[in-house]
Design a protein around this motif. Sequence first.
Motif, PDB file in Angstrom:
ATOM      1  N   LYS A 153       0.374   0.136  -1.338  1.00 51.49           N
ATOM      2  CA  LYS A 153      -0.799  -0.117  -0.596  1.00 51.49           C
ATOM      3  C   LYS A 153      -0.534  -0.802   0.643  1.00 51.49           C
ATOM      4  O   LYS A 153      -0.074  -1.524   0.990  1.00 51.49           O
ATOM      5  N   SER A 154      -0.810   0.033   1.673  1.00 51.65           N
ATOM      6  CA  SER A 154      -0.477  -0.100   3.090  1.00 51.65           C
ATOM      7  C   SER A 154       0.839  -0.954   3.510  1.00 51.65           C
ATOM      8  O   SER A 154       0.778  -2.155   4.122  1.00 51.65           O
ATOM      9  N   LEU A 155       1.743  -0.236   3.222  1.00 53.47           N
ATOM     10  CA  LEU A 155       3.152  -0.843   3.271  1.00 53.47           C
ATOM     11  C   LEU A 155       3.677  -0.735   4.822  1.00 53.47           C
ATOM     12  O   LEU A 155       3.742   0.472   5.541  1.00 53.47           O
ATOM     13  N   GLN A 210       2.286   1.954   7.376  1.00 57.46           N
ATOM     14  CA  GLN A 210       0.964   2.038   6.602  1.00 57.46           C
ATOM     15  C   GLN A 210       1.129   2.983   5.493  1.00 57.46           C
ATOM     16  O   GLN A 210       0.272   4.015   5.797  1.00 57.46           O
ATOM     17  N   ILE A 211       1.953   2.810   4.728  1.00 57.26           N
ATOM     18  CA  ILE A 211       1.957   3.783   3.604  1.00 57.26           C
ATOM     19  C   ILE A 211       1.168   3.511   2.641  1.00 57.26           C
ATOM     20  O   ILE A 211       1.382   2.518   1.839  1.00 57.26           O
ATOM     21  N   ASP A 212       0.439   4.544   1.969  1.00 53.84           N
ATOM     22  CA  ASP A 212      -0.281   4.373   0.947  1.00 53.84           C
ATOM     23  C   ASP A 212       0.022   5.518  -0.123  1.00 53.84           C
ATOM     24  O   ASP A 212       0.177   6.802   0.420  1.00 53.84           O
ATOM     25  N   LEU A 213       0.376   5.102  -1.251  1.00 55.74           N
ATOM     26  CA  LEU A 213       0.877   6.368  -2.095  1.00 55.74           C
ATOM     27  C   LEU A 213       0.591   5.718  -3.378  1.00 55.74           C
ATOM     28  O   LEU A 213       0.919   4.611  -3.906  1.00 55.74           O
ATOM     29  N   SER A 214       0.337   6.963  -4.350  1.00 48.91           N
ATOM     30  CA  SER A 214      -0.036   6.636  -5.624  1.00 48.91           C
ATOM     31  C   SER A 214       1.161   7.581  -6.611  1.00 48.91           C
ATOM     32  O   SER A 214       1.164   8.649  -6.281  1.00 48.91           O
ATOM     33  N   ILE A 215       1.826   7.155  -7.656  1.00 47.69           N
ATOM     34  CA  ILE A 215       2.717   7.762  -8.394  1.00 47.69           C
ATOM     35  C   ILE A 215       2.019   7.735  -9.533  1.00 47.69           C
ATOM     36  O   ILE A 215       2.061   6.643 -10.344  1.00 47.69           O
ATOM     37  N   LYS A 262      12.114  -6.177   1.188  1.00 44.67           N
ATOM     38  CA  LYS A 262      10.753  -6.478   1.072  1.00 44.67           C
ATOM     39  C   LYS A 262       9.901  -6.118   2.129  1.00 44.67           C
ATOM     40  O   LYS A 262      10.269  -6.206   3.369  1.00 44.67           O
ATOM     41  N   PRO A 263       9.007  -5.577   1.806  1.00 47.38           N
ATOM     42  CA  PRO A 263       7.936  -4.864   2.858  1.00 47.38           C
ATOM     43  C   PRO A 263       7.406  -6.228   3.614  1.00 47.38           C
ATOM     44  O   PRO A 263       7.101  -7.208   3.150  1.00 47.38           O
TER      45      PRO A 263
END
Lengths: 260, 352
Positions: A13-15, A27-32, A60-61
């Motif tokens: 979530k919003s990495l 702002q990476i949003d991703l689901s695996i 660590k983000p």
Amino acid sequence: MEKTSQTELLQLKSLNLSFGGVSALNQIDLSIYEGELLALIGPNGAGKTCLLNCINGFYKPDTGQIKYKGRDITSVPLRNRAHLGIARVFQGIQLYEGLSTLDNLLAGAHFFIDYNILSAFLYVGKAKREEIRQRRKVEEIIDFLEIEHVRKKRVGELPYGLQKRIDLGRAMAMSPDLLLLDEPMAGMNLEEKEDMARFILDIHEEWGTTIVLVEHDMGVVMDVADRLVVFDFGQKIAEGTPDEISKNPKVIGAYLGVEV
Amino acid sequence: MLKKPCGTFDETYAQDMSVIRTPYRGGLLILLFLFLFVITPLIADNYALGVMNLIGISVIAMMGLNILTGYCGQISIGHVAFIAVGAYTSSILSQHLGWPFWATFPSAILVSGLMGMVIGLPTLRIKGFYIAISTLAFHYIIVWAILHGGDLTKGVWGLPCEFPELFGISFNTEKKMYYLIMILAVIGTVLAFNLVRSKFGRGFVAVRDNDIAAEFMGLNIFRLKSIAFIICAMYAGAAGSLYAHYLGMITVEQFPLIDSIWYLGFLIVGGLGSISGAIFGVVFYRLIAQIVLFAAPMISEALPFLSVSGVAGFTQMLFGLVIILFLVLEPRGAIHRWQLTLTSFRLWPFPY
């Protein structure tokens, strides 16, 4: 691939991650999803390996959240994430060169082997039983990857293609739920690539492992992946099935290029 | 003959993991035992037994360093300091408190082990060269502590130490001491051998070869390094305790820094990360020392401009040369060369 469910195994979530002034992930949003084979593609320096390192816990983000099996693991350290079932195959060769193939795989299963230092000194009873039990499991992987003939060779002496396969075997020995493969086919010839692709598909189908694959060989990626995510300059620019991605004008502009 | 002939396969994993894989290996082991415990005590004179005793003590110390440096890859140049800790613990307990050997020996191991734990702590943050320097600092701390220990260590004067006594037998001759030292050396070697083929041994090599990958694989690097340090120190403590009880008198000069370097040299010559290599290294060094000692008067006679004591110093030069030759020609040690020879015999006349 009907095995792909809609249950999320991993959620980003919003990495955000930056090194100095450079924003590596933005702002990476991703689901695996559980049981899928997801490929990450993008030009060099786009943030693919960075993302894997964040999932692994090596980085660590700066901000954002990582959820694994519904649990927030953002602050779980590297080592413990391996225990949770996140395994990694590195870019290049990162094996324990001084150990044999067998011992490399057994070292991968290190945290499953349960005996204390005293029984290790004596090597009777529990230590021996545990070693044999683990050996049986590891032999299955050896059989699966067809590396029986180099079982007792020091891995430092083996050719690159085999070493890469052992690297995959070591990750499998961790019995992972999520397997992160960072360019497993870099520097291989066609035959070795085909072998590797076959192993990856077999792991995916027979063991039901969720796989995240970073790879530059578009032919392979388009063939094996269920879903693709495209990165450019630390940003996710597209997401979809191989067909959708190959037609996406943004992706073509950033990475795939146009046929002349 | 040390390996199974082609086409013979193991049927269980236990068989495949066993050490005595052919009758010849078992035979060799029995021969070795006969040599150590029957033949040598029968034919060797006191002088030769004395040499063997020193070899035995060095082998015990070596097992520890081999685990720490050879397997776990942490270079320690404080090994002799750990030996000194063991020796002084034994002497102090036996001298001031009158403890018998069966109590001082384990105490020495424990105290050394505790020291190893403390010294191992900084490894959380530092590695490689820097760890070596921190062990160097440890050496000087120990030397300082011994010199300024007042009545406890008797400073430069050194401490006497009783001969060991077990089950009513006083080990007051070379021969009796020989049995005690050799039995302990064999036990120490067997334990070390088991440890390095266990999951801990694999973990040590993983830390040595690729500590970052090891951490990705869920290994607790810090814990493994600490364990290696503690075990190394415990072996050194055992060797030190035996040394003190064997000599009957210890002073701080018996634990010079240069010996720590020699121990690393033994490792290089024998082969890092191999039990038999470590033993080979120790034996090889002691043999060179003896050969030079015997040859010194003759060389001195032939070349009158060299004094006997001058020639006796050749040991260190010679061994230094040997270390350099090994580094250039066979960096993986004598044991690797030996295995290559074995393999080529087995495969002859085929190239592979």
